[in-house]
Write a protein that holds these residues in place. Structure first.
Motif, PDB file in Angstrom:
ATOM      1  N   UNK A  69       0.833  -1.199   0.000  1.00  0.00           N
ATOM      2  CA  UNK A  69       0.000   0.000   0.000  1.00  0.00           C
ATOM      3  C   UNK A  69       0.866   1.247   0.000  1.00  0.00           C
ATOM      4  N   UNK A  70       0.289   2.351  -0.436  1.00  0.00           N
ATOM      5  CA  UNK A  70       0.918   3.665  -0.304  1.00  0.00           C
ATOM      6  C   UNK A  70       1.132   3.953   1.183  1.00  0.00           C
ATOM      7  N   UNK A  71       2.241   4.602   1.506  1.00  0.00           N
ATOM      8  CA  UNK A  71       2.523   4.916   2.916  1.00  0.00           C
ATOM      9  C   UNK A  71       2.630   6.415   3.148  1.00  0.00           C
ATOM     10  N   UNK A  72       2.191   7.204   2.185  1.00  0.00           N
ATOM     11  CA  UNK A  72       2.324   8.651   2.324  1.00  0.00           C
ATOM     12  C   UNK A  72       1.235   9.217   3.227  1.00  0.00           C
ATOM     13  N   UNK A  73       1.614   9.898   4.277  1.00  0.00           N
ATOM     14  CA  UNK A  73       0.652  10.512   5.190  1.00  0.00           C
ATOM     15  C   UNK A  73      -0.166  11.567   4.452  1.00  0.00           C
ATOM     16  N   UNK A  74      -1.483  11.551   4.694  1.00  0.00           N
ATOM     17  CA  UNK A  74      -2.348  12.550   4.094  1.00  0.00           C
ATOM     18  C   UNK A  74      -2.805  12.232   2.691  1.00  0.00           C
ATOM     19  N   UNK A 113      -5.988  -3.102  -1.269  1.00  0.00           N
ATOM     20  CA  UNK A 113      -6.866  -1.946  -1.441  1.00  0.00           C
ATOM     21  C   UNK A 113      -7.689  -1.715  -0.175  1.00  0.00           C
ATOM     22  N   UNK A 114      -8.243  -2.791   0.364  1.00  0.00           N
ATOM     23  CA  UNK A 114      -9.033  -2.678   1.597  1.00  0.00           C
ATOM     24  C   UNK A 114      -8.173  -2.172   2.748  1.00  0.00           C
ATOM     25  N   UNK A 115      -6.959  -2.682   2.834  1.00  0.00           N
ATOM     26  CA  UNK A 115      -6.028  -2.244   3.890  1.00  0.00           C
ATOM     27  C   UNK A 115      -5.736  -0.755   3.766  1.00  0.00           C
ATOM     28  N   UNK A 116      -5.515  -0.294   2.534  1.00  0.00           N
ATOM     29  CA  UNK A 116      -5.215   1.124   2.328  1.00  0.00           C
ATOM     30  C   UNK A 116      -6.401   1.996   2.701  1.00  0.00           C
ATOM     31  N   UNK A 117      -7.608   1.581   2.308  1.00  0.00           N
ATOM     32  CA  UNK A 117      -8.789   2.367   2.641  1.00  0.00           C
ATOM     33  C   UNK A 117      -8.976   2.459   4.154  1.00  0.00           C
ATOM     34  N   UNK A 118      -8.715   1.371   4.848  1.00  0.00           N
ATOM     35  CA  UNK A 118      -8.812   1.398   6.309  1.00  0.00           C
ATOM     36  C   UNK A 118      -7.757   2.324   6.906  1.00  0.00           C
ATOM     37  N   UNK A 152     -14.862   4.781   0.678  1.00  0.00           N
ATOM     38  CA  UNK A 152     -14.012   3.862   1.429  1.00  0.00           C
ATOM     39  C   UNK A 152     -14.794   3.241   2.592  1.00  0.00           C
ATOM     40  N   UNK A 153     -15.551   4.075   3.295  1.00  0.00           N
ATOM     41  CA  UNK A 153     -16.309   3.603   4.460  1.00  0.00           C
ATOM     42  C   UNK A 153     -17.344   2.567   4.021  1.00  0.00           C
TER      43      UNK A 153
END
Length: 234
Positions: free
Chosen positions: A30-35, A95-100, A224-225
């Protein structure tokens, strides 16, 4: 926007042998960029002894490490790998992990989803108890307006819907505003509520643009929710 850390934890997605590209191996993270609000997956793909960093979006768009459309060859490699057992399941898990991650970082993961708007973004004459986010003057009349998100739980669009009406009258105009700023008439109101008149009065103001920007964020978070929790309050 869709970057990843060098210390990221890679998930194995596929190993396969292809006639055209030889041995193919794909790992994702997953992307790890804050924000960052993306729900993309960063891929490390090996084919024919060459390794490539790519980004695969949730809607299937493949980008290179500079976020441009990937070369056809690498598109073919990833398409071939996507047919391997376990690839789609692993991709969906990321994808699910990133959305969470995004929802948790913004404090929006738990409970039912509700739109949250800072008071500083509300328009002149806003009245939240009456579902009014602002008012606009047209032909000497003060019209109320609000912005709604797509109500279809299965829809992935990012359109916003501007509802404009004269308090006390039943007729309402509804305009769809796409993610790239195009306006479309969804429902006509009275004669004064033409798209040109309403767009001209609102779209040029910085306050309205700021509110649109926040509502687009809310739409992304709502999607996402829903994908994690199911339909919820708008």
């Amino acid at each position: 926007m869709m970057t990843s850390s060098g210390n990221e934890s890679l998930r194995h997605l596929a190993d396969c042998q292809t006639p055209e590209y030889g041995a193919v191996s794909v790992h994702g993270a997953t992307c790890t960029e804050d924000g960052c609000l993306c729900d993309t997956v960063n891929l490390k793909v090996t084919a024919g002894g060459e390794q490539k960093a790519l980004t695969l979006t949730a809607d299937g768009t493949l980008l290179d490490d500079e976020l441009r459309p990937a070369e056809d060859r690498w598109g073919g490699v990833v398409r071939a790998a996507s047919q391997a057992p376990g690839f789609q399941e692993g991709f969906d898990t990321l994808v699910t992990q990133r959305r969470a991650q995004v929802l948790e970082a913004m404090g929006r993961l738990e409970g039912a989803f509700e739109v949250q708007l800072p008071e500083s973004l509300l328009g002149e004459g806003a009245d939240l108890e009456r579902d009014i986010l602002g008012r606009v003057e047209l032909d000497g009349q003060r019209y109320a307006w609000r912005i709604e998100l797509c109500a279809d739980p299965g829809c992935e669009c990012e359109n916003l819907f501007l509802v404009v009406w004269l308090p006390g009258e039943p007729k309402r105009a509804v305009f769809a505003i796409t993610a790239d700023g195009r306006w479309m008439v969804e429902q006509a109101g009275n004669a004064a509520l033409t798209m040109d008149a309403v767009e001209g009065a609102l779209v040029a103001t910085e306050a309205f643009q700021a509110l649109l920007g926040q509502m687009r964020v809310e739409r992304i978070l709502q999607k996402y929710h829903r994908s994690l929790r199911g339909p919820s309050v708008v």
